[in-house]
Design an enzyme around this catalytic site. Structure first.
Site, PDB file in Angstrom:
ATOM      1  N   GLY A  79     -74.955  71.999  60.885  1.00 57.44           N
ATOM      2  CA  GLY A  79     -76.410  71.127  61.409  1.00 57.44           C
ATOM      3  C   GLY A  79     -77.196  71.015  59.846  1.00 57.44           C
ATOM      4  O   GLY A  79     -76.805  71.580  58.972  1.00 57.44           O
ATOM      5  N   LYS A 135     -73.529  65.370  43.829  1.00 55.28           N
ATOM      6  CA  LYS A 135     -74.536  65.925  44.999  1.00 55.28           C
ATOM      7  C   LYS A 135     -73.862  65.634  45.979  1.00 55.28           C
ATOM      8  O   LYS A 135     -73.366  66.612  47.363  1.00 55.28           O
ATOM      9  CB  LYS A 135     -76.698  65.724  44.853  1.00 55.28           C
ATOM     10  CG  LYS A 135     -76.561  65.972  46.271  1.00 55.28           C
ATOM     11  CD  LYS A 135     -76.807  67.430  46.502  1.00 55.28           C
ATOM     12  CE  LYS A 135     -77.061  67.439  47.963  1.00 55.28           C
ATOM     13  NZ  LYS A 135     -77.723  69.021  47.929  1.00 55.28           N
ATOM     14  N   ARG A 170     -84.205  71.318  61.911  1.00 56.84           N
ATOM     15  CA  ARG A 170     -83.356  69.641  61.823  1.00 56.84           C
ATOM     16  C   ARG A 170     -81.646  69.184  61.995  1.00 56.84           C
ATOM     17  O   ARG A 170     -81.148  70.396  61.442  1.00 56.84           O
ATOM     18  CB  ARG A 170     -83.935  68.757  60.578  1.00 56.84           C
ATOM     19  CG  ARG A 170     -85.169  68.825  60.468  1.00 56.84           C
ATOM     20  CD  ARG A 170     -85.455  68.584  58.788  1.00 56.84           C
ATOM     21  NE  ARG A 170     -85.592  68.602  57.784  1.00 56.84           N
ATOM     22  CZ  ARG A 170     -85.898  68.719  57.223  1.00 56.84           C
ATOM     23  NH1 ARG A 170     -86.108  68.151  56.187  1.00 56.84           N
ATOM     24  NH2 ARG A 170     -86.492  69.980  55.930  1.00 56.84           N
ATOM     25  N   CYS A 218     -78.870  68.513  55.919  1.00 59.09           N
ATOM     26  CA  CYS A 218     -78.812  68.310  54.697  1.00 59.09           C
ATOM     27  C   CYS A 218     -77.296  67.550  54.957  1.00 59.09           C
ATOM     28  O   CYS A 218     -76.710  65.954  54.409  1.00 59.09           O
ATOM     29  CB  CYS A 218     -78.210  68.596  53.328  1.00 59.09           C
ATOM     30  SG  CYS A 218     -79.932  69.230  52.794  1.00 59.09           S
ATOM     31  N   PHE A 269     -67.416  79.313  52.342  1.00 53.32           N
ATOM     32  CA  PHE A 269     -67.524  77.872  53.579  1.00 53.32           C
ATOM     33  C   PHE A 269     -66.304  77.561  54.667  1.00 53.32           C
ATOM     34  O   PHE A 269     -65.262  77.007  54.848  1.00 53.32           O
ATOM     35  CB  PHE A 269     -67.687  76.863  53.372  1.00 53.32           C
ATOM     36  CG  PHE A 269     -69.425  76.310  53.122  1.00 53.32           C
ATOM     37  CD1 PHE A 269     -69.791  75.513  53.870  1.00 53.32           C
ATOM     38  CD2 PHE A 269     -69.366  77.543  52.091  1.00 53.32           C
ATOM     39  CE1 PHE A 269     -71.933  75.316  53.212  1.00 53.32           C
ATOM     40  CE2 PHE A 269     -71.428  77.215  52.214  1.00 53.32           C
ATOM     41  CZ  PHE A 269     -71.838  76.375  52.310  1.00 53.32           C
ATOM     42  N   LEU A 270     -65.433  79.068  54.899  1.00 49.78           N
ATOM     43  CA  LEU A 270     -64.457  79.376  55.796  1.00 49.78           C
ATOM     44  C   LEU A 270     -65.032  79.826  57.145  1.00 49.78           C
ATOM     45  O   LEU A 270     -64.207  80.214  57.497  1.00 49.78           O
ATOM     46  CB  LEU A 270     -63.212  79.913  54.859  1.00 49.78           C
ATOM     47  CG  LEU A 270     -62.528  78.782  54.103  1.00 49.78           C
ATOM     48  CD1 LEU A 270     -61.585  79.405  53.549  1.00 49.78           C
ATOM     49  CD2 LEU A 270     -62.174  77.590  54.265  1.00 49.78           C
TER      50      LEU A 270
HETATM   51  N1  NAD Z   1     -83.976  71.424  52.462  1.00 50.22           N
HETATM   52  C1  NAD Z   1     -82.443  71.726  51.285  1.00 50.22           C
HETATM   53  O1  NAD Z   1     -81.729  71.968  52.082  1.00 50.22           O
HETATM   54  C2  NAD Z   1     -82.156  70.939  50.765  1.00 50.22           C
HETATM   55  C3  NAD Z   1     -81.739  70.919  49.493  1.00 50.22           C
HETATM   56  C4  NAD Z   1     -80.816  69.900  48.543  1.00 50.22           C
HETATM   57  C5  NAD Z   1     -81.373  68.792  48.666  1.00 50.22           C
HETATM   58  N2  NAD Z   1     -81.862  68.319  49.705  1.00 50.22           N
HETATM   59  C6  NAD Z   1     -82.893  66.956  49.646  1.00 50.22           C
HETATM   60  O2  NAD Z   1     -84.546  67.667  48.284  1.00 50.22           O
HETATM   61  C7  NAD Z   1     -85.113  66.199  49.591  1.00 50.22           C
HETATM   62  C8  NAD Z   1     -86.285  66.541  49.772  1.00 50.22           C
HETATM   63  O3  NAD Z   1     -85.848  67.818  50.750  1.00 50.22           O
HETATM   64  P1  NAD Z   1     -86.406  68.492  51.859  1.00 50.22           P
HETATM   65  O4  NAD Z   1     -85.809  69.666  52.838  1.00 50.22           O
HETATM   66  O5  NAD Z   1     -88.300  69.294  51.017  1.00 50.22           O
HETATM   67  O6  NAD Z   1     -87.681  67.656  52.850  1.00 50.22           O
HETATM   68  P2  NAD Z   1     -89.111  67.512  53.544  1.00 50.22           P
HETATM   69  O7  NAD Z   1     -88.661  67.606  54.116  1.00 50.22           O
HETATM   70  O8  NAD Z   1     -88.874  69.475  53.811  1.00 50.22           O
HETATM   71  O9  NAD Z   1     -89.928  67.284  52.294  1.00 50.22           O
HETATM   72  C9  NAD Z   1     -90.710  66.293  51.804  1.00 50.22           C
HETATM   73  C10 NAD Z   1     -92.174  66.604  51.364  1.00 50.22           C
HETATM   74  O10 NAD Z   1     -92.528  65.006  51.331  1.00 50.22           O
HETATM   75  C11 NAD Z   1     -93.792  64.715  51.459  1.00 50.22           C
HETATM   76  N3  NAD Z   1     -93.394  63.248  50.924  1.00 50.22           N
HETATM   77  C12 NAD Z   1     -93.279  61.909  51.872  1.00 50.22           C
HETATM   78  N4  NAD Z   1     -93.949  61.383  51.032  1.00 50.22           N
HETATM   79  C13 NAD Z   1     -94.352  61.827  49.706  1.00 50.22           C
HETATM   80  C14 NAD Z   1     -94.857  60.901  48.376  1.00 50.22           C
HETATM   81  N5  NAD Z   1     -94.991  59.649  48.418  1.00 50.22           N
HETATM   82  N6  NAD Z   1     -96.236  61.830  47.671  1.00 50.22           N
HETATM   83  C15 NAD Z   1     -95.772  62.857  48.097  1.00 50.22           C
HETATM   84  N7  NAD Z   1     -95.018  63.853  49.035  1.00 50.22           N
HETATM   85  C16 NAD Z   1     -94.165  62.884  49.655  1.00 50.22           C
HETATM   86  C17 NAD Z   1     -93.299  64.751  53.037  1.00 50.22           C
HETATM   87  O11 NAD Z   1     -94.312  64.822  53.591  1.00 50.22           O
HETATM   88  C18 NAD Z   1     -92.633  66.446  53.164  1.00 50.22           C
HETATM   89  O12 NAD Z   1     -93.297  67.224  52.123  1.00 50.22           O
HETATM   90  C19 NAD Z   1     -84.108  65.178  50.257  1.00 50.22           C
HETATM   91  O13 NAD Z   1     -83.733  64.042  49.723  1.00 50.22           O
HETATM   92  C20 NAD Z   1     -83.062  66.897  50.521  1.00 50.22           C
HETATM   93  O14 NAD Z   1     -81.729  65.867  51.093  1.00 50.22           O
HETATM   94  C21 NAD Z   1     -82.693  69.667  50.761  1.00 50.22           C
END
Ligand code: NAD
Length: 443
Positions: free
Chosen positions: A253, A200, A323, A256, A245-246
């Site tokens: 931004g 990842k 973000r 991730c 991605f070119l």
């Molecule tokens: N957003 C993306 O495009 C993407 C893609 C691949 C991987 N990821 C990874 O996946 C993970 C989540 O990303 P996201 O964008 O969905 O995050 P996000 O911030 O949108 O959502 C995370 C959620 O988890 C909740 N949370 C926190 N602590 C908790 C707990 N103890 N129990 C239950 N819920 C809880 C938060 O309140 C929030 O709603 C991250 O590690 C991110 O790096 C994100």
């Protein structure tokens, strides 16, 4: 009968995972800790903008529920961890939400499987495994199943993935997770936990590298008279390289890349290795965002008292995610230079993040009286930007196309001074402005 799925985290990854697994026939319970988020979901409102997600949640309403209660989730035999892992001050991933899930797990009597979808540093799985064992939860399995979805196309990415990565400590746990993806046509990469975690981080780092690479090529194109769009086409047709991605622009931004890039860099340095290439990739991106200011100064002279319209604020189209969006850096830099900043985005609301910016409801309102319009996010709505209406509304018809969205010739033919990224610069003489702009060095 398909196993019940419990999900921790109702963000992009948790909601998409939950909705898609419900679509595949599972009963799914999604738990979050934010009461307003859970209430919205229970009332049928989706707290984020992601194409197709609302329909999918609606269609699978009967199999999906949302809760604040831990007890509603932990009876599921498969528990996905989809909580956020934002950066800490040191740049390392903040795993406090991950640990709160692990630490709050009750003394489960039945065998369960904890599946990590959150992006975590290599070694996290080992630590969670040790913590579970120490708590007498050796019967709770652990699998790394990183998520590769992209915001804006997340549902499609989940249902039609390039690959599914499963890193497990035991063959049986790997098979359990792999079988969840049986209905999808994809390749499963089955490996150990540490390698899955690294896949990842490495994939994201490589995507960032490609963008910073083409952005540097774009900058050299500007200095030498080449057109990066054609260059990228010619490079990308090489089957060893591929076209993805070119696309040159004002930098990446999002939720991730910035944090995962820095987290991998820190992970390496904490392990005694200086990841030089990744450090440069990150620095190039920071500089790329700021180059826009120099380009504006080249056309307009000092920016104090000038009005700049920022078109698009989300870090990419089809999401309202702000973000680490380049727009935030750009707006702050412009305000610091004394410019008046007007901003428009069809879905992202940056009012709480950007003080001193005038937010507008339409593109036309944003460009009214502006000395320059900057395309920050390539929203489809902006394809028609080079119109008579817009030209007449602006104080100076200057378009700085930060995403190379427009056809330069067409924009110039429509009476605009146009400058993209890595494309031949627009002649300053094209600006119908009485005051001679001061020429300043670009960044
Ligand atoms: N957003 C993306 O495009 C993407 C893609 C691949 C991987 N990821 C990874 O996946 C993970 C989540 O990303 P996201 O964008 O969905 O995050 P996000 O911030 O949108 O959502 C995370 C959620 O988890 C909740 N949370 C926190 N602590 C908790 C707990 N103890 N129990 C239950 N819920 C809880 C938060 O309140 C929030 O709603 C991250 O590690 C991110 O790096 C994100």
């Amino acid at each position: 009968m398909k196993p019940k799925i419990g999900i921790f985290g109702a963000g992009w990854v948790g909601l998409v995972t939950g909705a898609c697994l419900a679509e595949l026939g599972h009963e799914v319970v999604v738990r979050d800790v934010l009461p307003e988020r859970v209430e919205a979901l229970q009332a049928g409102r989706v707290p984020l903008h992601e194409p197709g997600l609302e329909e999918l949640l609606e269609r699978n309403r009967e199999r999906l529920s949302f809760t604040l209660g831990l007890e509603d989730v932990v009876d599921a035999p498969i528990l996905f961890v989809c909580v956020g892992t934002p950066p800490t001050y040191s740049g390392d991933a903040d795993l406090s939400a991950v640990w709160s899930v692990v630490d709050q797990l009750p003394a489960l009597e039945e065998r369960a499987l904890l599946v990590m979808k959150s992006t975590v540093p290599v070694g996290t799985g080992e630590k969670v495994r040790a913590a579970l064992d120490a708590r007498g939860l050796a019967h709770v399995g652990y699998v790394s199943n990183p998520e590769f979805l992209s915001e804006g196309s997340a549902v499609r990415d989940f249902m039609d993935p390039d690959r599914v990565v499963v890193g497990a400590f035991t063959e049986a746990d790997a098979k359990t997770v792999e079988s969840l993806y049986d209905p999808l046509e994809t390749t499963v990469v089955s490996t150990d936990v540490a390698s899955a975690e690294m896949i990842k981080l490495a994939a994201n780092a490589f995507l960032m590298t490609r963008i910073s690479f083409i952005n540097e090529i774009a900058n050299v194109c500007e200095a030498t008279g080449a057109d990066v769009v054609k260059v990228a086409e010619g490079v990308g047709l090489d089957h060893r390289l591929g076209p993805h991605f070119l696309r040159a622009g004002i930098g990446w931004g999002g939720s991730c890349f910035p944090k995962d890039g820095v987290a991998l860099k820190q992970l390496a340095s904490n392990s005694g290795y200086h990841f030089q290439l990744l450090s440069a990739v990150i620095e190039v991106n920071e500089l790329q965002k700021r180059r826009v200011v120099g380009k504006l100064e080249k056309h307009l002279g000092k920016l104090g008292g000038k009005t700049v319209a920022l078109l698009g604020l989300a870090f990419k189209p089809n999401t309202d995610d702000l973000r680490e969006a380049p727009s935030l850096v750009l707006a702050s830099r412009l305000l610091a230079e004394g410019a008046e900043v007007r901003a428009w985005d069809p879905v992202a609301d940056a009012r709480r993040l950007l003080q001193g910016v005038t937010f507008c409801d339409s593109v036309l309102e944003a460009v009214s009286g502006a000395d320059a319009a900057v395309i920050v996010t390539e929203w489809e709505e902006l394809r028609e930007l080079a119109s008579d209406e817009v030209r007449q509304a602006m104080r100076r018809p200057l378009i700085l196309d930060g995403r190379n969205l427009l056809d330069p010739e067409a924009a110039r033919a429509a009476g605009f001074a146009y400058e993209g990224i890595g494309r031949a610069a627009s002649p300053l003489a094209a600006l119908p402005e009485t005051e001679e702009p001061e020429r300043q060095a670009t960044t």
